[in-house]
Scaffold this motif. Sequence first.
Motif, mmCIF file in Angstrom:
data_model
loop_
_atom_site.group_PDB
_atom_site.id
_atom_site.type_symbol
_atom_site.label_atom_id
_atom_site.label_comp_id
_atom_site.label_asym_id
_atom_site.label_seq_id
_atom_site.Cartn_x
_atom_site.Cartn_y
_atom_site.Cartn_z
ATOM 1 N N PHE A 85 -15.110 3.921 -16.151
ATOM 2 C CA PHE A 85 -14.032 4.159 -15.651
ATOM 3 C C PHE A 85 -13.416 3.289 -14.681
ATOM 4 O O PHE A 85 -12.303 2.964 -14.657
ATOM 5 C CB PHE A 85 -14.053 5.743 -15.153
ATOM 6 N N ALA A 86 -14.270 2.829 -13.676
ATOM 7 C CA ALA A 86 -13.936 1.872 -12.526
ATOM 8 C C ALA A 86 -13.442 0.600 -13.346
ATOM 9 O O ALA A 86 -12.204 0.321 -12.912
ATOM 10 C CB ALA A 86 -15.056 1.643 -11.839
ATOM 11 N N ALA A 87 -14.126 0.088 -14.225
ATOM 12 C CA ALA A 87 -13.737 -1.051 -14.795
ATOM 13 C C ALA A 87 -12.450 -1.131 -15.531
ATOM 14 O O ALA A 87 -11.535 -2.042 -15.558
ATOM 15 C CB ALA A 87 -14.646 -1.770 -15.717
ATOM 16 N N ARG A 88 -12.304 0.130 -16.413
ATOM 17 C CA ARG A 88 -10.932 0.061 -17.024
ATOM 18 C C ARG A 88 -9.703 0.378 -16.120
ATOM 19 O O ARG A 88 -8.671 -0.116 -16.524
ATOM 20 C CB ARG A 88 -11.070 1.282 -17.786
ATOM 21 N N ASN A 89 -9.916 0.777 -14.848
ATOM 22 C CA ASN A 89 -8.923 1.059 -14.103
ATOM 23 C C ASN A 89 -8.871 0.076 -12.637
ATOM 24 O O ASN A 89 -8.318 0.526 -11.720
ATOM 25 C CB ASN A 89 -9.045 2.666 -13.593
ATOM 26 N N SER A 90 -9.324 -1.106 -13.076
ATOM 27 C CA SER A 90 -9.301 -2.044 -11.904
ATOM 28 C C SER A 90 -9.945 -1.444 -10.439
ATOM 29 O O SER A 90 -9.374 -1.616 -9.532
ATOM 30 C CB SER A 90 -8.166 -2.415 -11.717
ATOM 31 N N MET A 91 -11.159 -0.491 -10.443
ATOM 32 C CA MET A 91 -11.744 0.030 -9.467
ATOM 33 C C MET A 91 -13.096 -0.732 -9.266
ATOM 34 O O MET A 91 -13.552 -0.831 -9.975
ATOM 35 C CB MET A 91 -11.618 1.273 -9.636
ATOM 36 N N HIS A 92 -13.271 -0.377 -7.804
ATOM 37 C CA HIS A 92 -15.042 -0.461 -7.528
ATOM 38 C C HIS A 92 -15.644 0.733 -7.897
ATOM 39 O O HIS A 92 -14.761 1.860 -7.857
ATOM 40 C CB HIS A 92 -15.033 -0.941 -6.179
ATOM 41 N N SER A 93 -16.971 0.843 -8.111
ATOM 42 C CA SER A 93 -17.468 2.166 -8.381
ATOM 43 C C SER A 93 -17.489 2.803 -7.048
ATOM 44 O O SER A 93 -17.450 4.043 -7.234
ATOM 45 C CB SER A 93 -18.972 1.641 -8.728
ATOM 46 N N THR A 94 -17.506 2.227 -5.876
ATOM 47 C CA THR A 94 -17.514 3.167 -4.809
ATOM 48 C C THR A 94 -16.091 3.654 -4.602
ATOM 49 O O THR A 94 -15.943 5.057 -4.276
ATOM 50 C CB THR A 94 -17.544 2.165 -3.424
ATOM 51 N N ASP A 95 -15.097 3.121 -5.179
ATOM 52 C CA ASP A 95 -13.614 3.870 -5.315
ATOM 53 C C ASP A 95 -13.967 5.258 -6.072
ATOM 54 O O ASP A 95 -13.128 6.303 -5.732
ATOM 55 C CB ASP A 95 -12.685 2.905 -5.943
ATOM 56 N N VAL A 96 -14.454 5.012 -7.371
ATOM 57 C CA VAL A 96 -14.836 6.457 -8.220
ATOM 58 C C VAL A 96 -15.402 7.156 -7.376
ATOM 59 O O VAL A 96 -14.971 8.447 -7.446
ATOM 60 C CB VAL A 96 -15.401 5.609 -9.489
ATOM 61 N N ARG A 97 -16.384 6.985 -6.697
ATOM 62 C CA ARG A 97 -17.266 7.881 -5.763
ATOM 63 C C ARG A 97 -16.422 8.682 -4.739
ATOM 64 O O ARG A 97 -16.574 9.561 -4.526
ATOM 65 C CB ARG A 97 -18.424 7.255 -5.236
ATOM 66 N N ALA A 98 -15.455 7.734 -4.309
ATOM 67 C CA ALA A 98 -14.596 8.326 -3.361
ATOM 68 C C ALA A 98 -13.568 9.326 -3.880
ATOM 69 O O ALA A 98 -13.393 10.425 -3.262
ATOM 70 C CB ALA A 98 -13.952 7.080 -2.669
#
Length: 147
Positions: A25-38
């Motif tokens: 999900f992070a990769a598909r949405n140009s995010m860092h994995s920490t962003d997803v956890r946030a």
Amino acid sequence: MNDNLELVHLLRAVTVEFGLRQAEFAARNSMHSTDVRALICLLDAARAEEAATAGLLGTRLGLNSAGTTAVIDRLERLGHVKRIRDEYDRRRVLLRVEPEAVRLGWEFFGPLIERVVGVLDGFDVDERDTIRRFLTGVLAATDTTTP
């Protein structure tokens, strides 16, 4: 293998799979994995009716204030989070997950959540209570702030 260890290994396998889905999900949405956890932390806070502040987010993610600010700034730039003034204490800034971020999350994770709910539907109330007690206990066991 010990029955308890088999359950621990199954739980680990589930957490690895959830982590892989979060990374995808992070990769598909140009995010860092920490962003997803946030985002997950902020959504959990909203569900619990907790004030979602930078301090709460930093504590939950184990980040210092600079790291927390960097995560919030990234999420705000992507349009996933908005900083808003607390209506009761104008000095305090709250964090709100934007509807578009919720939509993206449901679009990606919704089918997985539905499959998991489908699995749970196969258990009766007492069995779900046992599962809840187990997962609550495991979550408490992972808390490194208590001896």
